[in-house]
Design a protein around this motif. Structure first.
Motif, PDB file in Angstrom:
ATOM      1  N   HIS A  44       0.838  -1.200   0.000  1.00 22.99           N
ATOM      2  CA  HIS A  44       0.000   0.000   0.000  1.00 22.99           C
ATOM      3  C   HIS A  44       0.875   1.253   0.000  1.00 22.99           C
ATOM      4  O   HIS A  44       0.598   2.236  -0.688  1.00 22.99           O
ATOM      5  CB  HIS A  44      -0.893  -0.046   1.244  1.00 22.99           C
ATOM      6  N   PHE A  47       2.346   3.174  -3.084  1.00 25.52           N
ATOM      7  CA  PHE A  47       1.540   4.124  -3.865  1.00 25.52           C
ATOM      8  C   PHE A  47       1.198   5.391  -3.072  1.00 25.52           C
ATOM      9  O   PHE A  47       0.309   6.127  -3.449  1.00 25.52           O
ATOM     10  CB  PHE A  47       0.266   3.424  -4.357  1.00 25.52           C
ATOM     11  N   VAL A  52       2.275  15.155  -1.310  1.00 24.55           N
ATOM     12  CA  VAL A  52       1.012  15.899  -1.450  1.00 24.55           C
ATOM     13  C   VAL A  52       0.513  16.391  -0.094  1.00 24.55           C
ATOM     14  O   VAL A  52      -0.117  17.433   0.003  1.00 24.55           O
ATOM     15  CB  VAL A  52      -0.117  15.097  -2.144  1.00 24.55           C
ATOM     16  N   SER A  56      -0.348  20.175  -0.012  1.00 25.80           N
ATOM     17  CA  SER A  56      -1.768  20.543  -0.064  1.00 25.80           C
ATOM     18  C   SER A  56      -2.209  21.321   1.171  1.00 25.80           C
ATOM     19  O   SER A  56      -1.784  21.033   2.294  1.00 25.80           O
ATOM     20  CB  SER A  56      -2.626  19.289  -0.196  1.00 25.80           C
ATOM     21  N   GLU A  57      -3.063  22.300   0.914  1.00 31.19           N
ATOM     22  CA  GLU A  57      -3.586  23.072   2.042  1.00 31.19           C
ATOM     23  C   GLU A  57      -4.767  22.363   2.692  1.00 31.19           C
ATOM     24  O   GLU A  57      -5.318  22.847   3.679  1.00 31.19           O
ATOM     25  CB  GLU A  57      -3.985  24.469   1.567  1.00 31.19           C
ATOM     26  N   LEU A  58      -5.176  21.251   2.123  1.00 33.43           N
ATOM     27  CA  LEU A  58      -6.276  20.495   2.719  1.00 33.43           C
ATOM     28  C   LEU A  58      -5.792  19.571   3.830  1.00 33.43           C
ATOM     29  O   LEU A  58      -6.593  18.964   4.530  1.00 33.43           O
ATOM     30  CB  LEU A  58      -6.998  19.657   1.661  1.00 33.43           C
ATOM     31  N   LEU A 191      -6.646  10.146   7.183  1.00 32.25           N
ATOM     32  CA  LEU A 191      -7.110  10.749   5.939  1.00 32.25           C
ATOM     33  C   LEU A 191      -7.778   9.722   5.034  1.00 32.25           C
ATOM     34  O   LEU A 191      -8.641  10.050   4.239  1.00 32.25           O
ATOM     35  CB  LEU A 191      -5.937  11.394   5.196  1.00 32.25           C
ATOM     36  N   GLU A 192      -7.339   8.486   5.172  1.00 28.91           N
ATOM     37  CA  GLU A 192      -7.897   7.446   4.307  1.00 28.91           C
ATOM     38  C   GLU A 192      -9.213   6.910   4.835  1.00 28.91           C
ATOM     39  O   GLU A 192     -10.015   6.378   4.073  1.00 28.91           O
ATOM     40  CB  GLU A 192      -6.898   6.289   4.193  1.00 28.91           C
ATOM     41  N   GLU A 194     -12.240   7.857   7.666  1.00 29.46           N
ATOM     42  CA  GLU A 194     -12.812   8.801   8.646  1.00 29.46           C
ATOM     43  C   GLU A 194     -13.057   8.152  10.016  1.00 29.46           C
ATOM     44  O   GLU A 194     -13.157   8.849  11.019  1.00 29.46           O
ATOM     45  CB  GLU A 194     -14.147   9.331   8.127  1.00 29.46           C
TER      46      GLU A 194
ATOM     47  N   ALA B 143      -2.526  -1.472  -9.704  1.00 28.83           N
ATOM     48  CA  ALA B 143      -2.147  -0.088  -9.384  1.00 28.83           C
ATOM     49  C   ALA B 143      -0.820   0.277 -10.043  1.00 28.83           C
ATOM     50  O   ALA B 143      -0.662   1.360 -10.611  1.00 28.83           O
ATOM     51  CB  ALA B 143      -2.059   0.082  -7.868  1.00 28.83           C
ATOM     52  N   ARG B 147      -0.191   3.099 -12.907  1.00 27.86           N
ATOM     53  CA  ARG B 147       0.788   4.182 -12.747  1.00 27.86           C
ATOM     54  C   ARG B 147       1.750   4.227 -13.936  1.00 27.86           C
ATOM     55  O   ARG B 147       1.998   5.284 -14.512  1.00 27.86           O
ATOM     56  CB  ARG B 147       1.567   3.978 -11.453  1.00 27.86           C
ATOM     57  N   ASP B 171      -6.219   2.461  -3.982  1.00 32.20           N
ATOM     58  CA  ASP B 171      -4.913   2.759  -4.588  1.00 32.20           C
ATOM     59  C   ASP B 171      -4.969   2.622  -6.105  1.00 32.20           C
ATOM     60  O   ASP B 171      -4.323   3.388  -6.826  1.00 32.20           O
ATOM     61  CB  ASP B 171      -3.832   1.832  -4.014  1.00 32.20           C
ATOM     62  N   GLN B 175      -4.273   5.689  -8.692  1.00 31.81           N
ATOM     63  CA  GLN B 175      -3.246   5.623  -9.741  1.00 31.81           C
ATOM     64  C   GLN B 175      -3.877   5.851 -11.111  1.00 31.81           C
ATOM     65  O   GLN B 175      -3.299   6.521 -11.966  1.00 31.81           O
ATOM     66  CB  GLN B 175      -2.517   4.275  -9.704  1.00 31.81           C
ATOM     67  N   SER B 200     -12.097   9.823  -0.087  1.00 34.78           N
ATOM     68  CA  SER B 200     -11.488  10.021   1.229  1.00 34.78           C
ATOM     69  C   SER B 200     -10.721  11.345   1.220  1.00 34.78           C
ATOM     70  O   SER B 200     -10.486  11.934   0.168  1.00 34.78           O
ATOM     71  CB  SER B 200     -10.529   8.879   1.530  1.00 34.78           C
ATOM     72  N   ARG B 201     -10.305  11.742   2.407  1.00 33.06           N
ATOM     73  CA  ARG B 201      -9.521  12.991   2.476  1.00 33.06           C
ATOM     74  C   ARG B 201      -8.192  12.816   1.779  1.00 33.06           C
ATOM     75  O   ARG B 201      -7.629  13.757   1.238  1.00 33.06           O
ATOM     76  CB  ARG B 201      -9.322  13.390   3.934  1.00 33.06           C
ATOM     77  N   TRP B 202      -7.684  11.596   1.812  1.00 34.77           N
ATOM     78  CA  TRP B 202      -6.411  11.340   1.138  1.00 34.77           C
ATOM     79  C   TRP B 202      -6.554  11.561  -0.367  1.00 34.77           C
ATOM     80  O   TRP B 202      -5.737  12.229  -0.991  1.00 34.77           O
ATOM     81  CB  TRP B 202      -5.944   9.906   1.430  1.00 34.77           C
ATOM     82  N   LEU B 205      -6.719  15.127  -1.157  1.00 30.09           N
ATOM     83  CA  LEU B 205      -5.408  15.784  -1.192  1.00 30.09           C
ATOM     84  C   LEU B 205      -4.758  15.603  -2.563  1.00 30.09           C
ATOM     85  O   LEU B 205      -4.235  16.554  -3.144  1.00 30.09           O
ATOM     86  CB  LEU B 205      -4.476  15.175  -0.142  1.00 30.09           C
ATOM     87  N   GLU B 206      -4.809  14.362  -3.052  1.00 32.38           N
ATOM     88  CA  GLU B 206      -4.180  14.096  -4.341  1.00 32.38           C
ATOM     89  C   GLU B 206      -4.887  14.863  -5.453  1.00 32.38           C
ATOM     90  O   GLU B 206      -4.247  15.458  -6.312  1.00 32.38           O
ATOM     91  CB  GLU B 206      -4.201  12.596  -4.619  1.00 32.38           C
ATOM     92  N   SER B 208      -6.560  17.567  -5.096  1.00 30.13           N
ATOM     93  CA  SER B 208      -6.380  19.016  -4.924  1.00 30.13           C
ATOM     94  C   SER B 208      -5.112  19.482  -5.627  1.00 30.13           C
ATOM     95  O   SER B 208      -5.066  20.565  -6.204  1.00 30.13           O
ATOM     96  CB  SER B 208      -6.330  19.378  -3.441  1.00 30.13           C
ATOM     97  N   MET B 209      -4.077  18.645  -5.582  1.00 22.57           N
ATOM     98  CA  MET B 209      -2.834  19.031  -6.260  1.00 22.57           C
ATOM     99  C   MET B 209      -3.042  19.078  -7.770  1.00 22.57           C
ATOM    100  O   MET B 209      -2.512  19.944  -8.462  1.00 22.57           O
ATOM    101  CB  MET B 209      -1.706  18.043  -5.910  1.00 22.57           C
ATOM    102  N   LYS B 212      -5.090  22.179  -8.624  1.00 20.79           N
ATOM    103  CA  LYS B 212      -4.279  23.396  -8.498  1.00 20.79           C
ATOM    104  C   LYS B 212      -3.398  23.610  -9.717  1.00 20.79           C
ATOM    105  O   LYS B 212      -3.188  24.732 -10.159  1.00 20.79           O
ATOM    106  CB  LYS B 212      -3.413  23.307  -7.247  1.00 20.79           C
ATOM    107  N   GLU B 239     -14.415  23.064  -1.626  1.00 17.04           N
ATOM    108  CA  GLU B 239     -13.091  23.297  -1.033  1.00 17.04           C
ATOM    109  C   GLU B 239     -12.130  23.868  -2.079  1.00 17.04           C
ATOM    110  O   GLU B 239     -11.417  24.841  -1.835  1.00 17.04           O
ATOM    111  CB  GLU B 239     -12.567  21.959  -0.505  1.00 17.04           C
ATOM    112  N   MET B 240     -12.136  23.265  -3.248  1.00 16.29           N
ATOM    113  CA  MET B 240     -11.186  23.684  -4.274  1.00 16.29           C
ATOM    114  C   MET B 240     -11.559  25.039  -4.866  1.00 16.29           C
ATOM    115  O   MET B 240     -10.683  25.835  -5.201  1.00 16.29           O
ATOM    116  CB  MET B 240     -11.090  22.630  -5.389  1.00 16.29           C
ATOM    117  N   GLU B 243     -10.292  27.373  -2.323  1.00 16.85           N
ATOM    118  CA  GLU B 243      -8.836  27.275  -2.175  1.00 16.85           C
ATOM    119  C   GLU B 243      -8.119  27.975  -3.321  1.00 16.85           C
ATOM    120  O   GLU B 243      -7.107  28.640  -3.126  1.00 16.85           O
ATOM    121  CB  GLU B 243      -8.456  25.791  -2.140  1.00 16.85           C
TER     122      GLU B 243
END
Lengths: 475, 373
Positions: A44, A47, A52, A56-58, A191-192, A194, B143, B147, B171, B175, B200-202, B205-206, B208-209, B212, B239-240, B243
């Protein structure tokens, strides 16, 4: 008389044999599960782009809480190392728990602290907070020092939780060093998913490593015996123990040296228990209890690669005190949450994790100690089957070695933090040597914990002398 | 010999065997791994030099595609014939090294060099191999393949990668998402956001980049996403939009803040309005300060803190007096940013007899003015 003795000792030996088989079967299952979990984690992680999280601002901000009691030797270096972590937005709160030495003054001097008007809301009950300090220097604007009257580690952590302004709090020991990416890695599970409410990282032993500016830059084994024994022990505890429980959501302990929590979950649980010496384990067990009582989905996880380096005791006296305290902490947790034991309502915690901690971790040393006494008694009474006893000892020895080697194997398959083949050979050798003396010594210390708790009524922590990382690393 | 003795002896033998095998294996592997690693490094160096040369060799310009491809193929003849004669283990090692070199080169190349690299990748059969791996039952292989296909700009795999956005493993989805961005650019945002579920928040994040990097080009896709059924996607879009500071998003966000059926989403949109700092939202925010939902009130206070408009001073002063501590603190912070009138109000509060009020005011003044406030 001889028949009675023979019957008693014989029965006990049968009991010990059954116990031995049960314990080793459990260890084997845990080792196999850990192997699977570590493999899954490594895959895991391939990857995971931690960059980030920095960019990232998040990325959610984090508050690090480091309680300090008489830590004048290490507190500045540890604080500096905490202020240099690779993470977007975070605060560092050092809680001076009424130190009798110069802890507060060295902090004030080194970081140009001033008494602040920072609002402090005592949501969790603690000893009186005497003041809050912040730094005049912009580079330390994320540092806060809470000065309070002495109330113990749990009390200091609760004060830190009160002062924390972010939803995620990372509780660490002030004498530990976090690796640069440790915060990112321990934060990722939140983050993955909640439902994650707590995550623990791995604690490794810094003795023998080269530490520069609060960073471990060269990982090596100590030249002293006791720290190397502890390295093998830590492998067993973290890699082949916690990793397996993590996979079953049955993790009952997140080391006090390094754990990340959701503040809301901590407040829900009313913070750390101030009346136990095993506050880290007690808290995690209580979190399980609360969440399972409320039937809320949750996860408590272990992350095997965010490393927290700690200074291990180098003298038998200090190590004995530490082990004694850990065992009393375990005992208190089991006593406090005994209702969870074998209670199906608590799922894997009630039916597997707690019985494991009760029979294997808590009572195991007592049973083993009594086993040695029984063998001695049988020998004196002339009823010992020496051939069988020797063979049994050999089996026990080899199983002990097997699990130590298994734990080293997990480390080698995954993180390989000890790059030199010499260190690997040493670790394997110590996995063997520890069974001759060291293991028996730790059993004795843990047995003494029962005496101290029940007979002497000891409830305190006991002191741990720190040398500071520069000196510890040299040894 | 008794049965017990035999059992015990067998256990001892079993444990000993495990220990000896594992310990020996570990030590041998440690030494062998060091050697393998050196060999891999040597091969990598060799093929890096070789392919750097092959990428720099001139080809005839203006020729049709077929001729160019023939020229590319001729460059590979020597390497391929070398590989053909190698034993399978050696061949595998060499192919792995070639694959790594080509993938590493891909991040620095563009134009004709990139075309040539892609051809090399296809010609060695790497694309086919990776596409086949997309069907693997092992998620990590899927995955990895997703990639690599992105890194090598394998346009032929776009459709398959799009279908991977619904893969069961996060994952693999991530990817595939990253690769689609590389292949399709900003247009990839539509399928990515449309197919995303419970991100997810993860993943946020990905994503969001990615967003941006596209800057204002991403705007229409984010606005469109505000109406998608998945709530996590809507939250991400909000959010974006805030942001990245798209002021044009004020109107759509005001609509969400006012009338979206979910309070969490409304609160997020309210905060986003604050981040955009547009005074058009002020009236709505004042109204939301009186909303019965605490989360909406809190979000509105934080939004006003960001906007910092003097017209909010009376209502913020009122909010600072009562309510939950967090809300009062937030109102005080908003006051501090509402011009001189706000600061005066805060200084007055700093001298009040009400302990909490004074503590809040002093706390905020210290945040604004620093030491000795």
């Amino acid at each position: 008389m001889t028949e009675v003795l023979e019957f008693m000792f014989g029965s006990y030996i049968y009991f010990v044999t059954a116990f031995f088989i049960g314990v080793n079967a459990t260890y084997t299952i845990l080792l196999i599960r850990s192997y699977r979990e570590i493999l899954a984690y490594m895959r895991h992680n391939t990857f995971s782009n931690y960059r980030v999280m920095v960019q990232s601002e998040l990325t959610p901000p984090v508050t690090i809480i480091a309680p300090a009691y008489n830590e004048e030797a290490t507190v500045v270096e540890s604080t500096r190392s905490l202020l240099k972590l690779n993470y977007g937005n975070y605060d560092v709160i050092v809680v001076n728990d009424g130190s009798k030495d110069e802890t507060l003054n060295v902090l004030r001097r080194e970081f140009s602290l001033f008494p602040s008007n920072q609002l402090y809301i005592p949501t969790l009950e603690t000893e009186r907070v005497r003041g809050i300090y912040k730094s005049e220097k912009p580079e330390y604007r994320n540092l806060m020092v809470v000065d309070k009257e002495n109330g113990g580690k749990a009390d200091a952590l609760n004060a830190g939780i009160n002062a924390a302004r972010y939803e995620y709090v990372c509780c660490i020991d002030a004498d530990s060093l976090l690796e640069e990416e440790a915060l990112l890695r321990v934060m990722k599970p939140f983050l993955e998913d909640e439902t994650v409410i707590a995550a623990g990282g791995i604690v490794r032993i810094a003795n023998g490593c080269r530490v520069v500016n609060g960073r471990v830059i060269d990982v090596a084994l100590s030249t002293k015996l006791l720290p190397i024994f502890q390295v093998v022990e830590y492998f067993r505890a973290f890699l082949s123990g916690r990793m397996a429980w993590h996979g079953m959501n049955g993790l009952m302990i997140i080391s006090g040296a390094f754990g990340m929590f959701k503040k809301s979950a901590l407040l829900e649980a009313k913070g750390y228990n101030r009346h136990t010496v095993g506050e880290d384990m007690e808290l995690v067990t209580r979190l399980h209890k609360i969440k399972r009582d409320r039937k809320e989905p949750y996860r408590i996880v272990f992350v095997p690669d965010p490393v927290c380096w700690t200074e291990a005791p180098e003298s038998a006296r200090v190590l004995a005190r530490q082990r004694n305290r850990w065992h009393r902490g375990l005992l208190e947790t089991i006593l406090l949450h005994g209702t969870m034991l074998f209670n199906r309502r608590y799922g894997v915690i009630g039916s597997a994790a707690m019985p494991y901690f009760l029979f294997v971790e808590l009572l195991g040393p007592l049973i083993e100690f009594a086993g040695y006494l029984a063998v001695g008694g049988m020998f004196v009474a002339g009823i010992l089957d020496v051939r069988m006893a020797v063979l049994f000892f050999v089996v026990a020895l080899f199983y002990g070695i097997m699990f130590s080697v298994g734990a080293v194997l997990l480390e080698e398959l995954s993180f390989q933090r000890y790059p030199r083949p010499r260190d690997l050979a040493l670790l394997l050798a110590f996995g063997v040597i520890e069974n001759f003396g060291y293991r028996q010594l730790t059993i004795l210390w843990r047995v003494k914990a029962f005496w101290d708790y029940f007979v002497r009524g000891v409830r305190s922590w006991g002191a741990m002398q720190r040398k500071g990382f520069a000196e510890a690393a040299a040894s | 010999m008794s049965v017990e003795l035999i059992i015990v002896a067998a256990l001892a033998v079993g444990a000993t065997f495990f220990v000896v095998v594992v310990a020996t294996g570990l030590l041998i592997n440690k030494v062998a791994e060091a050697r393998r690693s050196k060999k891999r490094e040597r091969l990598y160096q060799f093929y890096s030099g070789l392919f750097a040369d092959l990428l720099l060799q001139p080809v005839l310009e203006g020729e049709d595609g077929e001729t160019v491809r023939k020229q590319y193929e001729s460059l590979l003849t020597e390497v391929k014939s070398g590989l053909a004669w190698s034993p399978p283990a050696q061949k595998l090692l060499h192919r792995q090294a070639i694959g790594s070199v080509l993938i590493d080169f891909s991040s620095d190349l563009s134009g004709e060099s990139m075309d040539r690299l892609q051809y090399f990748f296809e010609s060695f059969g790497f694309v086919q191999d990776e596409v086949a791996l997309l069907k693997s039952r092992k998620w990590w292989l899927r995955a990895q393949a997703a990639r690599d296909l992105g890194l090598l700009h394998a346009m032929s795999a776009t459709e398959r990668l799009t279908s991977l956005l619904e893969d069961s493993h996060p994952d693999v989805r991530n990817q595939a998402m990253q690769s689609l961005v590389k292949l399709l650019g900003v247009d990839s945002l539509r399928p990515i956001l449309r197919k995303a579920r419970n991100i997810s928040r993860w993943t946020s994040l990905e994503l969001s980049m990615i967003v941006k990097n596209f800057e204002e080009q991403a705007y229409p896709y984010l606005i469109e996403a505000l109406s998608y059924p998945d709530q996590s996607v809507v939250l991400f879009a909000i959010e974006m939009l805030s942001e990245t500071g798209f002021v044009a998003a004020v109107e759509p966000l005001m609509n969400v803040a006012e009338s979206y059926p979910n309070i969490v989403v409304r609160a997020k949109a309210t905060e986003a309005l604050g981040r955009l700092g547009d005074q058009r939202a002020e009236t709505l925010l004042h109204r939301l300060l009186k909303n019965p939902y605490p989360s909406l009130r809190a979000s509105a206070t934080r939004a006003l803190e960001r906007i910092g408009s003097p017209s909010s001073v009376p209502i913020l002063s009122e909010r600072m007096q009562t309510g939950p501590l967090a809300e009062r603190l937030s109102a005080a912070r908003a006051l501090a940013r509402s011009g001189e009138r706000g600061m005066v109000r805060l200084r007055v509060a700093g001298e009040e007899t009400d302990q909490t009020m004074r503590a809040i005011a002093l706390h905020v003044l210290e945040e604004i003015e620093g030491v000795g406030a």
